[in-house]
Design an enzyme around this catalytic site. Structure first.
Site, short mmCIF file in Angstrom:
data_model
loop_
_atom_site.label_atom_id
_atom_site.label_comp_id
_atom_site.label_asym_id
_atom_site.label_seq_id
_atom_site.Cartn_x
_atom_site.Cartn_y
_atom_site.Cartn_z
N HIS A 51 25.01 -24.82 -15.66
CA HIS A 51 24.80 -23.74 -14.70
C HIS A 51 23.80 -24.28 -13.67
CE1 HIS A 51 25.83 -21.12 -18.30
NE2 HIS A 51 26.80 -20.93 -17.44
N ASP A 54 20.45 -24.24 -15.01
CA ASP A 54 20.16 -25.20 -16.08
C ASP A 54 19.56 -26.46 -15.45
OD1 ASP A 54 21.33 -23.63 -18.11
OD2 ASP A 54 23.32 -24.51 -17.78
N GLU A 176 37.44 -20.02 -13.74
CA GLU A 176 37.56 -19.78 -15.20
C GLU A 176 37.91 -18.31 -15.41
OE1 GLU A 176 34.11 -20.98 -17.50
OE2 GLU A 176 34.83 -19.92 -19.28
N GLU A 212 39.79 -21.20 -20.77
CA GLU A 212 39.09 -21.07 -22.05
C GLU A 212 40.02 -20.39 -23.04
OE1 GLU A 212 34.96 -20.05 -22.23
OE2 GLU A 212 35.27 -18.79 -24.00
N HIS A 215 39.33 -16.70 -23.82
CA HIS A 215 39.61 -15.79 -22.70
C HIS A 215 41.10 -15.50 -22.62
CE1 HIS A 215 35.72 -17.20 -20.42
NE2 HIS A 215 35.47 -16.75 -21.63
N ASP A 250 33.96 -11.41 -27.03
CA ASP A 250 34.24 -12.83 -26.80
C ASP A 250 33.50 -13.66 -27.85
OD1 ASP A 250 34.81 -15.29 -25.66
OD2 ASP A 250 33.41 -15.05 -24.00
N ASP A 252 33.91 -17.04 -29.03
CA ASP A 252 33.57 -18.47 -28.88
C ASP A 252 33.43 -19.16 -30.24
OD1 ASP A 252 33.57 -17.95 -26.17
OD2 ASP A 252 31.40 -17.91 -25.99
N ASP A 285 33.34 -24.67 -25.36
CA ASP A 285 32.40 -23.57 -25.06
C ASP A 285 32.30 -22.75 -26.34
OD1 ASP A 285 30.71 -21.84 -23.84
OD2 ASP A 285 32.11 -21.09 -22.34
C1 GLO Z 1 31.69 -16.67 -20.72
C2 GLO Z 1 32.06 -17.95 -20.14
C3 GLO Z 1 30.86 -18.79 -19.77
C4 GLO Z 1 31.24 -19.87 -18.80
C5 GLO Z 1 30.04 -20.63 -18.28
C6 GLO Z 1 30.43 -21.65 -17.25
O1 GLO Z 1 32.45 -15.94 -21.26
O2 GLO Z 1 32.89 -18.64 -21.02
O3 GLO Z 1 30.25 -19.32 -20.89
O4 GLO Z 1 32.12 -20.75 -19.38
O5 GLO Z 1 29.14 -19.74 -17.74
O6 GLO Z 1 30.82 -21.06 -16.09
MG MG Z 2 33.66 -20.61 -20.86
#
Ligand code: GLO
Ligand code: MG
Length: 348
Positions: A51, A54, A176, A212, A215, A250, A252, A285
């Site tokens: 980010h 970051d 994304e 992703e 998602h 979500d 992950d 991720d």
């Molecule tokens: C959240 C997203 C997030 C993005 C990250 C990069 O649901 O997956 O983690 O991947 O902020 O843009």
């Molecule tokens: Mg992501």
């Protein structure tokens, strides 16, 4: 015969977490960023996803000079560790100005903040020698549908993308998609929406998707088909592999942790279509389980990378001639049994 793809992997520093969730605080000691970079290579990763903040903490309060100095320090740290910055994403969901979205906020002043923050994100990417910016449209959507004019919202998203393309003649924008969370319903919920925005933009070859797994599953879609759609348009900038156990928050989860066959098919589509041959990263991720002891916790990253590579072997040892035979005979019952036996390592 072309030689097999050697995959290279990436993740973002937020994947090494302190374990907080909406119901409780951190349960692991904080682990500083600089130290995180030193972990990547030892875990088998060479790409870093960032980010903007970051890279430059407190970005909104920094002068341009401070911002570029800090980015230069991170670039040196990356070079020292032999790491490649894969992308930088503007964090457009923390600031007070982004409560109601960023590019689609109803307030003109808040939209201006989002555009300005995005330009800073591109400047940081350039300072790191990084070719891509990722747009996860976190708060671009609504909690109630009457809150925004949805057609205008899509126009504003396209205008914002065009402004980014104008601002930097080389940067790529990887969208994304995600259908919900934190909003009730988000704009750009699937890669089809992202690809449409790409073609509508002024530089379609520089606007791609980042898919992703979780998602896509939240949108009720198969992640491997989402990937195939982007690949068919040569618009798969990167992936965020992980997993999701049904329609809930979500999650992950570890790649393949909920559905091994769905994971296998993602690897199959990537491998069969030469993903990675032009340097694309296999991005992860993944959230560590809150229950995991230690600091930092990295088991989830190691496990997901290992699972990906094990599935690459499963794809490479799939008997293609047999698959073709089953397809020609339209015998999908036999094909399914063959695939499941193959995944389980069971001989007929
Ligand atoms: C959240 C997203 C997030 C993005 C990250 C990069 O649901 O997956 O983690 O991947 O902020 O843009
Ligand atoms: Mg992501």
């Amino acid at each position: 015969m072309t030689s097999p793809t050697t995959y290279r992997f990436s993740f973002g520093p937020w994947n090494i977490s302190e374990g907080n969730d909406p119901f409780g605080p951190e349960i692991r000691a904080a682990f500083p960023h600089e130290k995180k970079l030193a972990l990547f290579r030892t875990l088998g990763f060479e790409g870093v996803q960032f980010h903007d903040d970051d890279v430059v903490p407190g970005l909104d309060e920094c002068t341009p000079g401070q911002m570029l100095r800090r980015a230069a320090e991170v670039k040196t740290a990356l070079d020292d560790e032999g790491l490649i910055p894969e992308f930088v994403a503007p964090r457009l969901w923390f600031a007070a100005q982004t409560v109601d979205g960023a590019y689609t906020a109803n307030s003109a002043a808040d939209r201006a903040y989002a555009r300005d923050r995005t330009r800073k994100c591109i400047d940081i990417a350039r300072a790191l020698d990084c070719k891509a910016v990722v747009l996860w449209f976190s708060r671009e959507g609504t909690y109630i549908r009457e809150a925004k004019d949805p057609k205008l919202a899509y126009v504003r998203l396209l205008e914002s993308i065009n402004a980014m393309l104008d601002y930097d003649p080389e940067i790529e924008i990887w969208i994304e998609p995600k259908p919900n969370e934190p909003t009730d319903q988000a704009y750009v919920p699937t890669v089809g929406h992202a690809v449409a925005l790409s073609y509508a933009s002024k530089a379609p070859h520089r606007v791609k998707g980042l898919i992703e797994s979780a998602h896509a599953l939240l949108a009720g879609l198969d992640p491997s088909d989402e990937m195939a759609f982007a690949l068919a348009h040569d618009k798969l900038g990167s992936v965020h592999l992980n997993d999701q156990n049904g329609l809930k928050y979500d999650q992950d989860k570890n790649f393949g942790g909920a559905n091994l066959r769905v994971a296998f098919n993602q690897v199959r589509v990537l491998e069969e279509n030469g993903y990675g041959r032009r340097g694309e990263f296999v991005g992860l991720d993944i959230k560590a389980m809150r229950t995991q002891r230690g600091s930092p916790v990295t088991e989830h990253l190691k496990a997901s990378r290992e699972l990906f590579l094990l599935l690459v072997e499963k794809v490479r040892t799939l008997d293609r001639a047999l698959v073709e035979q089953f397809r020609d005979a339209r015998d999908y019952e036999a094909l399914e049994l063959y695939v499941l036996r193959h995944l389980m390592g069971t001989k007929p």
